[in-house]
Design a protein around this motif. Structure first.
Motif, PDB file in Angstrom:
ATOM      1  N   GLU A  42      -7.378  31.401  60.187  1.00 37.38           N
ATOM      2  CA  GLU A  42      -5.945  31.401  59.877  1.00 37.38           C
ATOM      3  C   GLU A  42      -5.622  32.495  58.868  1.00 37.38           C
ATOM      4  O   GLU A  42      -4.689  33.278  59.050  1.00 37.38           O
ATOM      5  N   TYR A  46      -3.327  36.000  59.160  1.00 36.75           N
ATOM      6  CA  TYR A  46      -2.192  36.279  58.278  1.00 36.75           C
ATOM      7  C   TYR A  46      -2.370  37.629  57.586  1.00 36.75           C
ATOM      8  O   TYR A  46      -1.480  38.473  57.602  1.00 36.75           O
ATOM      9  N   HIS A  60       6.138  38.394  56.245  1.00 43.85           N
ATOM     10  CA  HIS A  60       5.655  37.027  56.078  1.00 43.85           C
ATOM     11  C   HIS A  60       5.902  36.164  57.311  1.00 43.85           C
ATOM     12  O   HIS A  60       4.988  35.488  57.792  1.00 43.85           O
ATOM     13  N   ASN A  61       7.116  36.152  57.840  1.00 42.40           N
ATOM     14  CA  ASN A  61       7.435  35.258  58.953  1.00 42.40           C
ATOM     15  C   ASN A  61       6.585  35.554  60.188  1.00 42.40           C
ATOM     16  O   ASN A  61       6.055  34.637  60.825  1.00 42.40           O
ATOM     17  N   SER A  63       3.749  36.996  60.196  1.00 40.68           N
ATOM     18  CA  SER A  63       2.357  36.708  59.845  1.00 40.68           C
ATOM     19  C   SER A  63       2.056  35.219  59.921  1.00 40.68           C
ATOM     20  O   SER A  63       0.965  34.817  60.330  1.00 40.68           O
ATOM     21  N   VAL A  64       3.031  34.388  59.552  1.00 47.41           N
ATOM     22  CA  VAL A  64       2.856  32.943  59.693  1.00 47.41           C
ATOM     23  C   VAL A  64       2.772  32.580  61.176  1.00 47.41           C
ATOM     24  O   VAL A  64       1.969  31.732  61.574  1.00 47.41           O
ATOM     25  N   LYS A  65       3.553  33.251  62.005  1.00 47.60           N
ATOM     26  CA  LYS A  65       3.467  33.013  63.446  1.00 47.60           C
ATOM     27  C   LYS A  65       2.086  33.411  63.972  1.00 47.60           C
ATOM     28  O   LYS A  65       1.504  32.703  64.803  1.00 47.60           O
ATOM     29  N   ASN A  68      -0.353  30.738  62.993  1.00 47.74           N
ATOM     30  CA  ASN A  68      -0.229  29.555  63.845  1.00 47.74           C
ATOM     31  C   ASN A  68      -0.832  29.772  65.229  1.00 47.74           C
ATOM     32  O   ASN A  68      -1.432  28.855  65.795  1.00 47.74           O
ATOM     33  N   ASN A  87       4.206  25.516  58.443  1.00 51.19           N
ATOM     34  CA  ASN A  87       5.452  26.154  58.039  1.00 51.19           C
ATOM     35  C   ASN A  87       5.457  26.305  56.536  1.00 51.19           C
ATOM     36  O   ASN A  87       5.251  25.348  55.821  1.00 51.19           O
TER      37      ASN A  87
END
Length: 88
Positions: A42, A46, A60-61, A63-65, A68, A87
């Motif tokens: 994970e 990221y 960031h957004n 990278s979070v996707k 996941n 989230n």
């Protein structure tokens, strides 16, 4: 034995080390190793997305996707529930 400690043991010594553990200790180590694998993958996803390899920092957004997506793939490979995204 903790999974972090197990990472320090060379593969040539696996048989000797694991043979000394009880069944319950082996079970616990197995799950700790799996959990570490998921956590490392994970974080790698990221950081790779933020590093910007092949297109600049994705933010960031995105990278979070990416985190996941990797989390789901790794957990699926281990046979875990893959429907709960992170989230933050």
């Amino acid at each position: 034995m903790k999974a972090q400690d197990f990472l320090e043991i060379p593969p040539v010594d696996f048989h000797q080390v694991i043979s000394k553990l009880t069944s319950d200790e082996r079970y616990e180590l197995f799950h700790e190793c799996e959990n570490l694998a998921v956590a490392y993958e994970e974080r790698a996803a990221y950081v790779e997305s933020r590093y910007g390899m092949g297109g600049g920092d994705q933010g960031h957004n995105a990278s979070v996707k990416a985190l996941n997506r990797v989390r789901k793939a790794v957990k699926k490979a281990f046979g875990y529930n893959t429907t709960l995204p992170i989230n933050f």
